[in-house]
Design a protein around this motif. Structure first.
Motif, PDB file in Angstrom:
ATOM      1  N   VAL A  80       0.850  -1.187   0.000  1.00 29.44           N
ATOM      2  CA  VAL A  80       0.000   0.000   0.000  1.00 29.44           C
ATOM      3  C   VAL A  80       0.891   1.243   0.000  1.00 29.44           C
ATOM      4  N   VAL A  81       0.622   2.141  -0.934  1.00 33.28           N
ATOM      5  CA  VAL A  81       1.493   3.316  -1.098  1.00 33.28           C
ATOM      6  C   VAL A  81       0.638   4.542  -1.387  1.00 33.28           C
ATOM      7  N   ASN A  82       1.123   5.667  -0.910  1.00 30.44           N
ATOM      8  CA  ASN A  82       0.494   6.944  -1.239  1.00 30.44           C
ATOM      9  C   ASN A  82       1.522   8.020  -0.979  1.00 30.44           C
ATOM     10  N   THR A  83       1.094   9.260  -1.022  1.00 28.59           N
ATOM     11  CA  THR A  83       2.002  10.356  -0.707  1.00 28.59           C
ATOM     12  C   THR A  83       1.357  11.251   0.334  1.00 28.59           C
ATOM     13  N   THR A  84       2.173  12.070   0.968  1.00 26.39           N
ATOM     14  CA  THR A  84       1.648  13.125   1.799  1.00 26.39           C
ATOM     15  C   THR A  84       2.277  14.429   1.346  1.00 26.39           C
ATOM     16  N   ARG A  85       1.515  15.498   1.440  1.00 26.80           N
ATOM     17  CA  ARG A  85       2.001  16.778   0.930  1.00 26.80           C
ATOM     18  C   ARG A  85       3.126  17.319   1.801  1.00 26.80           C
ATOM     19  N   ARG A  86       4.119  17.889   1.149  1.00 32.44           N
ATOM     20  CA  ARG A  86       5.206  18.551   1.863  1.00 32.44           C
ATOM     21  C   ARG A  86       5.326  20.014   1.471  1.00 32.44           C
ATOM     22  N   LEU A  87       4.949  20.341   0.235  1.00 31.45           N
ATOM     23  CA  LEU A  87       4.918  21.730  -0.199  1.00 31.45           C
ATOM     24  C   LEU A  87       6.200  22.473   0.139  1.00 31.45           C
ATOM     25  N   GLY A  88       7.309  21.811  -0.044  1.00 27.59           N
ATOM     26  CA  GLY A  88       8.593  22.485   0.101  1.00 27.59           C
ATOM     27  C   GLY A  88       9.085  22.633   1.518  1.00 27.59           C
TER      28      GLY A  88
END
Lengths: 95, 213
Positions: free
Chosen positions: B52-60
């Motif tokens: 299971v994979v996804n991303t989380t926002r980092r916005l720099g």
């Protein structure tokens, strides 16, 4: 597939087929804007489906970025504060 | 039909290539372990089998080295591991001397049969992803579809990963299970109190074909 358009690359891999759709980008917008545009590919007789991408992806509660489609056109509203709005790029297209 | 210029139309009468609108073109593909920072504007996640994979926002807000050397800041961080496939507009004007190449009337690159283009299979929009929850093979599953032998990846337009008031908690993710592409509860959801994840979580995804990319 025995008929219709197919395009292959030099390695024989299929690039175009009729069971999936190539994305065509009609506009790219960034920053705080409220813009309306028209394009013939957004007319109903094109048979194409409008879509948009937002980069980076919106969070679950983001409501300040809105893209709406009408017959022959679209509207992008990015109402985030000026500095934050620059973070987002909207790609509007059809497939 | 636009009535002018070049259009390549398939046997269903649908315009596949036009000279007034560029395609999105394959740019790079790389294996991405957990924690990989993603710098590209348009990227797809191709999950590894059973992960299971996804991303989380980092916005720099994480320091990182942009591997392209273009000075970008990270936009997302991968949770889990898989393959990242990136796409870009406007590749340099080239001529390969074979196949099909399309340029606009201004000479802008629009399409080349020697470049892999982004091909859409499905657009998914759910106002509340958790309302779709069902148990399949013992796993909490929110959506799935069998794409046969196609290699499939997902471009996230609106994240299904935020958990109520704890924005960095990963609740759902993408996983390949044989021929099925699924959205399931992710690896970090176990410790989240249910009251934090019962908000309506709007999700918008683009499922794309990355076969031979």
């Amino acid at each position: 597939m025995g008929q219709g358009l197919q395009v292959f690359d030099e390695n024989g891999n299929i690039v175009l087929d009729t069971d999936n759709r190539v994305v065509k980008i009609l506009g790219v917008h960034t920053g705080r804007i409220d813009i309306t545009k028209t394009h013939p590919l957004l007319l109903p007789n094109s048979g194409l489906t409008p879509f948009y991408l937002v980069s980076p992806a919106l969070g679950w509660n983001d409501t300040n970025m809105k893209v709406t489609f009408s017959s022959g056109g679209y509207r992008v509203v990015n109402s985030y504060p000026a500095n934050y709005s620059k973070t987002y790029t909207v790609y509007v297209g059809v497939y | 039909m636009t009535g002018y210029g070049l259009e390549v139309t398939d046997d269903n009468g649908i315009a596949q290539v036009v000279d007034t609108a560029p395609s999105l073109n394959f740019h790079s593909k790389f294996y991405a372990p957990h924690g990989t920072l993603v710098f590209d504007d348009i990227f797809a996640i191709k999950p590894s089998e059973g992960v299971v994979v996804n991303t989380t926002r980092r916005l720099g807000n994480l320091s990182g080295t942009d591997p392209s050397g273009e000075g970008k800041k990270p936009l997302e961080e991968l949770w889990g591991n898989g393959t990242i496939v990136t796409f870009r507009l406007g590749l340099p004007k080239t001529s390969h001397g074979f196949g099909l190449e399309v340029f606009s009337e201004l000479g802008e690159f629009q399409f080349s049969s020697s470049v892999k283009v982004l091909r859409v299979l499905d657009v998914i929009r759910m106002d509340n992803i958790f309302s779709n929850k069902q148990t399949i093979d013992g796993r909490e599953t929110y959506w799935r579809k069998n794409y046969g032998a196609k290699e499939v990846a997902v471009i996230v337009m609106q994240m299904p990963v935020w958990a109520g008031y704890l924005e960095n908690i990963h609740t759902t993710g993408f996983v390949k299970r044989g021929e099925w592409f699924c959205i399931e509860t992710g690896m970090y959801a176990d410790d989240i109190p249910s009251y934090l994840i019962d908000d309506a979580l709007k999700t918008q995804l683009l499922i794309i074909d990355v076969s031979h990319m």
